[in-house]
Enzyme design. Structure first.
Site, mmCIF file in Angstrom:
data_model
loop_
_atom_site.group_PDB
_atom_site.id
_atom_site.type_symbol
_atom_site.label_atom_id
_atom_site.label_comp_id
_atom_site.label_asym_id
_atom_site.label_seq_id
_atom_site.Cartn_x
_atom_site.Cartn_y
_atom_site.Cartn_z
ATOM 1 N N GLY A 1 0.826 -1.207 0.000
ATOM 2 C CA GLY A 1 0.000 0.000 0.000
ATOM 3 C C GLY A 1 0.859 1.255 0.000
ATOM 4 N N SER B 1 -1.643 -4.171 -6.056
ATOM 5 C CA SER B 1 -1.649 -5.473 -6.734
ATOM 6 C C SER B 1 -2.060 -6.582 -5.788
ATOM 7 C CB SER B 1 -0.262 -5.788 -7.285
ATOM 8 O OG SER B 1 0.103 -4.855 -8.251
ATOM 9 N N GLU C 1 12.412 -4.320 -4.683
ATOM 10 C CA GLU C 1 11.406 -4.456 -5.737
ATOM 11 C C GLU C 1 12.059 -4.250 -7.102
ATOM 12 O OE1 GLU C 1 8.062 -1.741 -5.482
ATOM 13 O OE2 GLU C 1 6.867 -3.018 -6.788
HETATM 14 C C1 LIG Z 1 0.522 -3.143 -13.007
HETATM 15 C C2 LIG Z 1 0.749 -2.186 -11.858
HETATM 16 C C3 LIG Z 1 0.820 -2.673 -10.569
HETATM 17 C C4 LIG Z 1 1.024 -1.792 -9.496
HETATM 18 N N1 LIG Z 1 1.056 -2.294 -8.218
HETATM 19 C C5 LIG Z 1 1.182 -1.437 -7.177
HETATM 20 C C6 LIG Z 1 1.153 -1.946 -5.835
HETATM 21 O O1 LIG Z 1 1.003 -3.145 -5.593
HETATM 22 N N2 LIG Z 1 1.243 -1.056 -4.819
HETATM 23 C C7 LIG Z 1 1.414 0.284 -5.033
HETATM 24 O O2 LIG Z 1 1.520 1.019 -4.060
HETATM 25 N N3 LIG Z 1 1.448 0.801 -6.291
HETATM 26 C C8 LIG Z 1 1.331 -0.027 -7.362
HETATM 27 N N4 LIG Z 1 1.347 0.476 -8.662
HETATM 28 C C9 LIG Z 1 1.405 1.919 -8.852
HETATM 29 C C10 LIG Z 1 2.720 2.439 -9.418
HETATM 30 O O3 LIG Z 1 3.740 2.409 -8.463
HETATM 31 C C11 LIG Z 1 2.452 3.860 -9.940
HETATM 32 O O4 LIG Z 1 1.569 3.741 -11.032
HETATM 33 C C12 LIG Z 1 3.700 4.571 -10.367
HETATM 34 O O5 LIG Z 1 4.497 4.893 -9.268
HETATM 35 C C13 LIG Z 1 3.392 5.871 -11.156
HETATM 36 O O6 LIG Z 1 2.507 6.668 -10.466
HETATM 37 P P1 LIG Z 1 1.173 7.223 -11.147
HETATM 38 O O7 LIG Z 1 0.449 6.070 -11.771
HETATM 39 O O8 LIG Z 1 0.443 8.034 -10.135
HETATM 40 O O9 LIG Z 1 1.641 8.150 -12.348
HETATM 41 P P2 LIG Z 1 2.132 9.668 -12.255
HETATM 42 O O10 LIG Z 1 3.048 9.843 -11.099
HETATM 43 O O11 LIG Z 1 0.930 10.534 -12.322
HETATM 44 O O12 LIG Z 1 2.981 9.796 -13.584
HETATM 45 C C14 LIG Z 1 2.390 9.966 -14.872
HETATM 46 C C15 LIG Z 1 3.512 10.103 -15.914
HETATM 47 O O13 LIG Z 1 4.312 11.252 -15.641
HETATM 48 C C16 LIG Z 1 5.694 10.892 -15.498
HETATM 49 N N5 LIG Z 1 6.312 11.700 -14.448
HETATM 50 C C17 LIG Z 1 5.794 11.975 -13.220
HETATM 51 N N6 LIG Z 1 6.660 12.732 -12.517
HETATM 52 C C18 LIG Z 1 7.747 12.931 -13.300
HETATM 53 C C19 LIG Z 1 8.992 13.621 -13.118
HETATM 54 N N7 LIG Z 1 9.289 14.265 -11.977
HETATM 55 N N8 LIG Z 1 9.900 13.588 -14.128
HETATM 56 C C20 LIG Z 1 9.617 12.928 -15.288
HETATM 57 N N9 LIG Z 1 8.468 12.282 -15.524
HETATM 58 C C21 LIG Z 1 7.531 12.275 -14.539
HETATM 59 C C22 LIG Z 1 5.680 9.433 -15.118
HETATM 60 O O14 LIG Z 1 6.869 8.797 -15.489
HETATM 61 C C23 LIG Z 1 4.486 8.898 -15.900
HETATM 62 O O15 LIG Z 1 4.866 8.612 -17.220
HETATM 63 C C24 LIG Z 1 1.158 -0.396 -9.738
HETATM 64 C C25 LIG Z 1 1.104 0.097 -11.058
HETATM 65 C C26 LIG Z 1 0.881 -0.772 -12.106
HETATM 66 C C27 LIG Z 1 0.804 -0.220 -13.500
#
Ligand SMILES: Cc1cc2nc3c(=O)[nH]c(=O)nc-3n(C[C@H](O)[C@H](O)[C@H](O)COP(=O)(O)OP(=O)(O)OC[C@H]3O[C@@H](n4cnc5c(N)ncnc54)[C@H](O)[C@@H]3O)c2cc1C
Length: 384
Positions: free
Chosen positions: A124, A158, A242
């Site tokens: 989480g 997940s 991880e």
């Molecule tokens: C299949 C899957 C399983 C997952 N499982 C888990 C889980 O079990 N537990 C959990 O806690 N999370 C989980 N996640 C979440 C995952 O860690 C996040 O999706 C990830 O950290 C990106 O955050 P966000 O989706 O909020 O995207 P955002 O942070 O909103 O990013 C959107 C886009 O902007 C880019 N971006 C953002 N900030 C910057 C920056 N400073 N410089 C350059 N580019 C930037 C990112 O690279 C991305 O392309 C999972 C995600 C997926 C897809």
């Protein structure tokens, strides 16, 4: 107890291959998705009874204490037989963290049930408005008597539908001068009153994650791991584990094995332009395997992983995507077919690696963020 490290790699491989072939359910081979707990529980328990459920854990905690070379043997045999990924966060992530930061009481309470398959863990961390900028998270934990009371929401969690427990990052000091300083790392029971789940379906049609809501959820004071408000350091260590897991050659190798079958079956290796691209991927995969082995070795020596492990994550997931893309090209008009597709004498799942590779550059910290880490903490490039 057998000392698996004392066996030669070949003898160990033979044992692993025979055991896997005899015990892993045939119908769960080469699935284009992660395994749900209900379908893989028996397999988990079989490995547990054999003493093989935690290859990288030290023996005193019920692991195999296996050398990196032999861990790779297990990985290779896992891939060869198409053994799916179980809900394994207890083994691969939180277990290691509890060993490093947990009290003796926490180790006694939480490690044996992971080995026994009684506790299934989920992570989480991410929230609806805190993904890449994880330190901005807003889920709170407030002390009330002997408990912490948690309110807020986590997303993309997940396998949370199958989990009995969650390790969670919560804000415990909203007034800390830096946002990283007011975060704590806690453990909680997914059956606690006040937790609700909303499963999320992915593009391939599978429900592998969920949004989790906390409404006055209580967890006992001794669920805090490490020091209060110092959870960010723990979270970073765990993300290192991880990234090592994600950086394993396992997934790109899975895609490459399928590429090889399709390419051979269609005679594509006779085409020099295709053969060039194929050879490049093959070499990139060999590089990845070598790099991965170096990091596994580092963990086995008890050394902390540095920010450079981000390079492994970037390389592994981009290679996975590139390989799965060439696989689609090689499959040509059959690339859009879901499930197993026939190529003369071979049957290959061409679309599954493509679907599975897509989110690889997002989860575990997006690749853009990993590049930022490498630029800042490894290359020490000037920041704006
Ligand atoms: C299949 C899957 C399983 C997952 N499982 C888990 C889980 O079990 N537990 C959990 O806690 N999370 C989980 N996640 C979440 C995952 O860690 C996040 O999706 C990830 O950290 C990106 O955050 P966000 O989706 O909020 O995207 P955002 O942070 O909103 O990013 C959107 C886009 O902007 C880019 N971006 C953002 N900030 C910057 C920056 N400073 N410089 C350059 N580019 C930037 C990112 O690279 C991305 O392309 C999972 C995600 C997926 C897809």
């Amino acid at each position: 107890m057998t000392d698996w490290n004392a066996l030669s790699d070949e003898a160990f491989r033979k044992d692993v291959r025979e055991f896997f072939a005899a015990n892993y359910p045939h119908e769960l081979r080469f699935l284009p998705r992660r395994l749900r707990w209900a379908e893989c529980r028996d397999w988990y328990l079989t490995l547990s009874r054999k003493g093989w459920i935690a290859p990288g854990w030290p023996k005193e905690h019920g692991g195999m204490g296996l050398s990196p070379a032999k861990q790779l043997v297990m990985l290779e045999e896992t891939e060869r037989l198409g053994i799916g990924r179980m809900p394994d966060q207890g083994i691969t992530q939180v277990g290691q963290t509890i060993m490093r930061y947990g009290t003796e009481a926490q180790q006694k309470k939480y490690l044996p049930p992971i080995i026994a398959g009684e506790h299934v863990w989920c992570q989480g961390y991410s929230e609806p408005n805190s993904g890449s900028d994880l330190a901005s998270l807003r889920t709170t934990a407030v002390r009330d008597g002997d408990d912490w009371v948690i309110n807020g929401s986590k997303i993309w969690t997940s396998m949370s539908m199958d989990a009995t427990h969650m390790y969670v990052l919560v804000r415990t000091d909203p007034n800390a001068p830096k946002k990283q300083e007011g975060i704590s790392f806690m453990l909680l029971d997914m059956n606690a009153p006040g937790i609700t789940l909303r499963p999320i379906r992915n593009i391939a049609g599978h429900e592998e994650f969920a949004q989790v809501f906390f409404d006055n959820v209580r967890t006992s004071a001794d669920s805090l791991v490490g020091e209060l408000n110092k959870g960010w350091t723990i979270a970073k260590t765990l993300l290192g584990f991880e990234r090592l897991g994600i950086g394993s050659p396992r997934r790109p190798r899975y895609a490459f094995a399928r590429l090889e079958k399709v390419a051979r079956s269609r005679g594509l290796l006779e085409d020099p332009a295709f053969a060039d691209r194929y050879a490049q991927l093959r070499l990139d995969l060999a590089d990845l395997a070598a790099l991965y082995e170096r990091y596994v070795d580092q963990v086995r020596r008890g050394e902390a992983l540095g920010p450079d492990v981000s390079i492994l994550k970037i390389w592994s997931m981009e290679l996975y995507q590139r390989t799965s893309e060439l696989l689609l090209e090689a499959a040509d008009e059959k690339a859009a077919l879901d499930g197993m597709v026939d190529f003369d004498d071979e049957s290959v799942d061409v679309l599954a690696p493509f679907y599975m590779a897509r989110p690889g550059t997002i989860y575990g910290g997006s690749n853009e963020i990993q590049r930022n880490i490498v630029a800042k903490d490894v290359l020490r490039m000037p920041q704006k």
